[in-house]
Design a protein around this motif. Structure first.
Motif, short mmCIF file in Angstrom:
data_model
loop_
_atom_site.label_atom_id
_atom_site.label_comp_id
_atom_site.label_asym_id
_atom_site.label_seq_id
_atom_site.Cartn_x
_atom_site.Cartn_y
_atom_site.Cartn_z
N VAL A 105 3.46 -49.39 -5.79
CA VAL A 105 3.99 -47.94 -6.22
C VAL A 105 4.43 -48.26 -8.30
N PRO A 106 3.69 -47.62 -8.83
CA PRO A 106 4.11 -48.12 -10.21
C PRO A 106 5.02 -47.23 -10.54
N GLY A 107 5.59 -47.08 -12.25
CA GLY A 107 5.73 -45.85 -12.51
C GLY A 107 7.15 -45.49 -12.47
N LEU A 108 8.11 -45.71 -11.66
CA LEU A 108 8.96 -45.58 -11.24
C LEU A 108 10.90 -46.23 -12.14
N SER A 109 11.51 -44.90 -12.03
CA SER A 109 12.97 -45.38 -12.52
C SER A 109 13.59 -46.35 -11.98
N PRO A 110 14.86 -47.17 -13.31
CA PRO A 110 15.47 -47.84 -12.80
C PRO A 110 16.83 -47.83 -11.68
N SER A 111 17.62 -48.43 -10.64
CA SER A 111 18.96 -47.52 -10.50
C SER A 111 18.53 -46.58 -9.32
N ARG A 112 17.27 -46.25 -9.10
CA ARG A 112 16.91 -44.84 -8.79
C ARG A 112 16.44 -44.86 -6.45
N ARG A 113 17.09 -44.75 -5.80
CA ARG A 113 16.67 -44.72 -4.60
C ARG A 113 15.38 -43.01 -4.71
N TYR A 114 14.79 -44.05 -3.45
CA TYR A 114 13.48 -43.58 -2.80
C TYR A 114 13.30 -43.62 -1.50
N MET A 127 -2.10 -42.96 3.16
CA MET A 127 -1.44 -41.79 1.88
C MET A 127 -0.08 -42.02 1.90
N VAL A 128 0.49 -42.54 0.44
CA VAL A 128 1.59 -43.06 0.55
C VAL A 128 2.25 -41.40 -0.68
N GLN A 129 3.44 -41.36 0.35
CA GLN A 129 4.55 -39.47 -0.15
C GLN A 129 5.19 -40.44 -0.65
N TYR A 130 6.17 -39.16 -1.98
CA TYR A 130 6.66 -39.93 -2.67
C TYR A 130 7.44 -38.70 -3.04
N LYS A 131 8.67 -38.45 -3.72
CA LYS A 131 8.79 -37.73 -5.46
C LYS A 131 9.47 -38.46 -6.32
N ASP A 132 9.15 -38.49 -7.47
CA ASP A 132 9.35 -38.97 -8.53
C ASP A 132 10.62 -39.06 -8.62
N ALA A 133 11.31 -39.41 -10.26
CA ALA A 133 12.34 -39.25 -10.96
C ALA A 133 12.79 -37.08 -10.87
N GLN A 134 12.04 -36.93 -11.48
CA GLN A 134 12.35 -35.53 -11.95
C GLN A 134 11.64 -34.47 -11.00
N GLY A 135 11.61 -35.50 -9.06
CA GLY A 135 11.70 -34.13 -8.00
C GLY A 135 10.18 -33.88 -7.62
N GLN A 136 9.59 -34.05 -8.96
CA GLN A 136 7.57 -33.97 -7.95
C GLN A 136 7.50 -34.60 -7.37
N PRO A 137 5.95 -33.75 -6.58
CA PRO A 137 5.91 -35.00 -5.21
C PRO A 137 4.24 -35.47 -5.88
N GLN A 138 4.31 -37.48 -5.35
CA GLN A 138 3.34 -37.53 -5.48
C GLN A 138 3.00 -38.32 -4.36
#
Length: 281
Positions: free
Chosen positions: A57-66, A33-44
């Motif tokens: 991991v698709p659907g990320l935002s440019p120039s952002r730290r994950y 299981m890969v867990q992370y938070k999207d650009a809006q801070g929602q857990p995925q």
């Protein structure tokens, strides 16, 4: 003895996606299981098959730290996590500009040698257009790609990304707005290289007009939505809970189980629409 997770790293990073790669020095896991938070801070949560050692991991935002956390699921135990940080690249226009400047300063590679060793993307077309979807089709005149990525922005300007298998040369982009202009970019993935893009600018169709076409009878228009029944926990152990639910009427596309772990962190578990039970490990 239980299996051991090794190292997690970002093997390929684009403006809209990150490819993760990990090792398992000892034993085997049932799944990951890969867990992370999207650009809006929602857990995925991204489930991965136990035989895999890489995932995009698709659907990320440019120039952002994950920050990505990877867990290994072994029976009813969840081991880990191992973690890595990655910063997505700049958006497409800036990336092309920077790459052009970098390449112009670098020593040139003979064109014959470059073209002979890699596949080539052909033309991107819209083979079928409706008011809320577009079917894209493309050609590969030479060679073969491992996979493809379709990137575009939705009606709100948010970046979207679709992953396509390397054997496919067509994909349907759903969830679009009627009479809206979209610009699609298609990249071909070859190992760690991303080739392209080829692009297409097209407009979705219009809604059917009630004035132009008579409305359907009310009985035909009304569709009864499905509804959920009862949720129970038929099997409980010290470190897992089996959930079971009913759907008295209709069908759902999928289900989502949400809960908070022992540290108070929100967790999300996606379930297929045909299932009526899931074990939370």
């Amino acid at each position: 003895s239980q299996p051991i997770l090794g190292e997690l790293k970002a093997s390929h990073v684009t403006p809209y996606s990150v490819q993760l790669q990990w090792s398992v020095p000892e034993g085997t896991f049932d799944s990951f299981m890969v867990q992370y938070k999207d650009a809006q801070g929602q857990p995925q949560v991204l489930p991965v098959d136990g035989s895999s050692r890489t995932v995009t991991v698709p659907g990320l935002s440019p120039s952002r730290r994950y920050k990505f956390n990877l867990y290994g699921v072994w029976g009813r135990k969840r081991l880990g996590p191992i973690s890595t940080d990655a910063v997505t690249g700049m958006d497409g226009h800036m990336e092309v500009c920077v790459m052009h400047c970098v390449l112009s300063l670098a020593s040139p590679v003979p064109e014959e040698e470059e073209s002979s060793s890699q596949p080539r993307l052909g033309e991107l077309t819209a083979s079928h257009v409706t008011s809320n979807s577009i079917q894209l089709e493309w050609s590969v005149p030479k060679g073969a790609f491992d996979s493809f990525t379709v990137q575009y922005r939705d009606a709100q300007g948010q970046p979207e990304s679709l992953l396509v298998d390397g054997d496919s040369h067509t994909v349907t982009v759903p969830g679009l707005l009627p009479s809206h202009r979209y610009n699609f970019y298609l990249y071909g993935m070859l190992g760690q290289k991303r080739l392209g893009p080829i692009s297409l600018d097209t407009i979705t169709g219009e809604h059917l007009c009630r004035i132009c076409s008579p409305p359907a009878p009310q009985k035909e228009k009304s569709v009864t939505p499905p509804h959920l029944g009862e949720l129970t926990a038929p099997d409980v152990t010290p470190d897992s809970v089996q959930l079971q639910w009913s759907v008295p009427e209709g069908t759902f596309d999928s289900f989502t189980v949400q809960y908070k772990d022992a540290q108070g962190q929100p967790q999300v578990l996606p379930v297929d629409g045909s299932s009526r039970t899931v074990t939370v490990p």
